[in-house]
Scaffold this motif. Structure first.
Motif, mmCIF file in Angstrom:
data_model
loop_
_atom_site.group_PDB
_atom_site.id
_atom_site.type_symbol
_atom_site.label_atom_id
_atom_site.label_comp_id
_atom_site.label_asym_id
_atom_site.label_seq_id
_atom_site.Cartn_x
_atom_site.Cartn_y
_atom_site.Cartn_z
ATOM 1 N N VAL A 49 43.822 -13.363 4.614
ATOM 2 C CA VAL A 49 43.706 -13.964 3.281
ATOM 3 C C VAL A 49 45.070 -14.280 2.684
ATOM 4 C CG1 VAL A 49 42.722 -13.701 0.974
ATOM 5 C CG2 VAL A 49 41.609 -12.593 2.918
ATOM 6 N N GLY A 50 45.187 -15.484 2.143
ATOM 7 C CA GLY A 50 46.335 -15.847 1.322
ATOM 8 C C GLY A 50 45.890 -15.957 -0.125
ATOM 9 N N PHE A 51 46.677 -15.402 -1.045
ATOM 10 C CA PHE A 51 46.338 -15.428 -2.464
ATOM 11 C C PHE A 51 47.338 -16.286 -3.237
ATOM 12 C CE2 PHE A 51 44.634 -11.303 -1.052
ATOM 13 C CZ PHE A 51 43.350 -11.332 -1.580
ATOM 14 N N VAL A 52 46.818 -17.070 -4.169
ATOM 15 C CA VAL A 52 47.655 -17.811 -5.112
ATOM 16 C C VAL A 52 47.108 -17.537 -6.508
ATOM 17 C CG1 VAL A 52 48.488 -20.070 -5.872
ATOM 18 C CG2 VAL A 52 48.123 -19.637 -3.433
ATOM 19 N N VAL A 89 41.741 -17.920 5.144
ATOM 20 C CA VAL A 89 41.189 -18.164 3.812
ATOM 21 C C VAL A 89 42.320 -18.226 2.788
ATOM 22 C CG1 VAL A 89 39.650 -17.278 2.018
ATOM 23 C CG2 VAL A 89 39.100 -16.892 4.432
ATOM 24 N N LEU A 90 42.243 -19.195 1.879
ATOM 25 C CA LEU A 90 43.187 -19.300 0.766
ATOM 26 C C LEU A 90 42.381 -19.188 -0.523
ATOM 27 C CD1 LEU A 90 46.165 -19.844 -0.034
ATOM 28 C CD2 LEU A 90 45.575 -22.275 -0.139
ATOM 29 N N LEU A 91 42.688 -18.172 -1.322
ATOM 30 C CA LEU A 91 41.981 -17.913 -2.571
ATOM 31 C C LEU A 91 42.937 -18.156 -3.729
ATOM 32 C CD1 LEU A 91 40.099 -14.608 -1.597
ATOM 33 C CD2 LEU A 91 39.292 -16.979 -1.377
ATOM 34 N N CYS A 92 42.572 -19.076 -4.616
ATOM 35 C CA CYS A 92 43.470 -19.515 -5.685
ATOM 36 C C CYS A 92 42.817 -19.277 -7.045
ATOM 37 C CB CYS A 92 43.802 -21.002 -5.532
ATOM 38 S SG CYS A 92 44.414 -21.478 -3.894
ATOM 39 N N ASP A 93 43.459 -18.489 -7.875
ATOM 40 C CA ASP A 93 42.923 -18.155 -9.190
ATOM 41 C C ASP A 93 43.686 -18.924 -10.264
ATOM 42 O OD1 ASP A 93 41.794 -17.063 -11.437
ATOM 43 O OD2 ASP A 93 42.012 -14.982 -10.815
#
Length: 239
Positions: free
Chosen positions: A93-96, A165-169
């Motif tokens: 997972v990558g988080f932004v 997966v890239l999860l961007c908030d």
């Protein structure tokens, strides 16, 4: 490269999250059933307090549901130990986030290198910066970069370990419209060219036009799901 969307990446069943504050119970999620498939770009749309961030944090293994189950491919995250969840986040997972969380004393390249040092098959940091069109700013410190450039460095850092997966908030929440378009174009390019399954949280309905699917949340529940027949580019959005 157009990525063919095939297998399931995430599956949630009856995901509920209740926060207890003294005698008060706050229901952040109320029985969420959702599937994300490989390579898709999904937007989670809803007002503040609708449960978007809670759902994203549960998918990313940063939080656990009060009830229900979450699967990443064949791994049941809701049955995983804290150590296994750490490995899941590190490998897949990558988080932004809305705020960039860059280290001020490190250059753009060095901020990206932090992730590549713990990844098993990382990109070259300059390759990651090139994906967000910042290779020429590699030796600049965060204070020498605009807000949009700092956010793109944060995106480069997130993708440098080649996450599935890239999860961007709210990745454009702190940016003006034109800068936000540049950041969204970077996220869309990563989804398109690397096939990274991408979920973006937003309260801005205009961003929905970029997605394969739009999942609307209200009061902790899914209030609607829309599939776009075609996707718009970030520059085409009507803000």
């Amino acid at each position: 490269m157009n990525v063919i969307k095939t297998g399931s990446v995430f599956r949630t069943k009856g995901v509920t999250k209740v926060y207890e504050m003294g005698d008060v119970k706050v229901h952040a999620l109320r029985g969420i059933d959702l599937e994300l498939v490989e390579g898709e770009f999904i937007v989670l749309l809803g007002a503040s307090g609708s449960g978007k961030s809670t759902l994203l944090n549960i998918l990313g293994g940063l939080d656990t549901p009060t009830a229900g189950s979450v699967f990443y491919q064949d791994q049941e995250l809701t049955a995983s130990s804290p150590a296994a969840l750490t490995q899941f986040r590190r490998k897949h997972v990558g988080f932004v986030f809305q705020f960039y969380n860059l280290i001020p004393s490190l250059t753009a390249r060095e901020n990206v290198e932090l992730v590549t040092e713990i990844a098993s098959n990382p990109m070259d940091p300059l390759e990651a910066l090139e994906m967000v069109k910042l290779q020429e700013r590699a030796n600049h410190f965060p204070a020498q970069l605009s807000g949009g450039e700092q956010q793109r460095v944060a995106i480069a850092r997130a993708i440098a370990k080649r996450p599935q997966v890239l999860l961007c908030d709210e990745p454009t929440g702190a940016l003006d419209v034109q800068t936000g378009i540049v950041v969204l174009e970077a996220i869309a390019r990563i989804n398109r060219e690397l096939g990274t399954t991408t979920a973006v949280i937003t309260h801005n309905a205009a961003i929905s036009a970029m997605a394969d699917r739009v999942v609307s949340l209200s009061d902790g529940q899914i209030s609607g799901v829309k599939t776009n027949a075609s996707k718009s580019g970030a520059a085409e959005l009507s803000w």
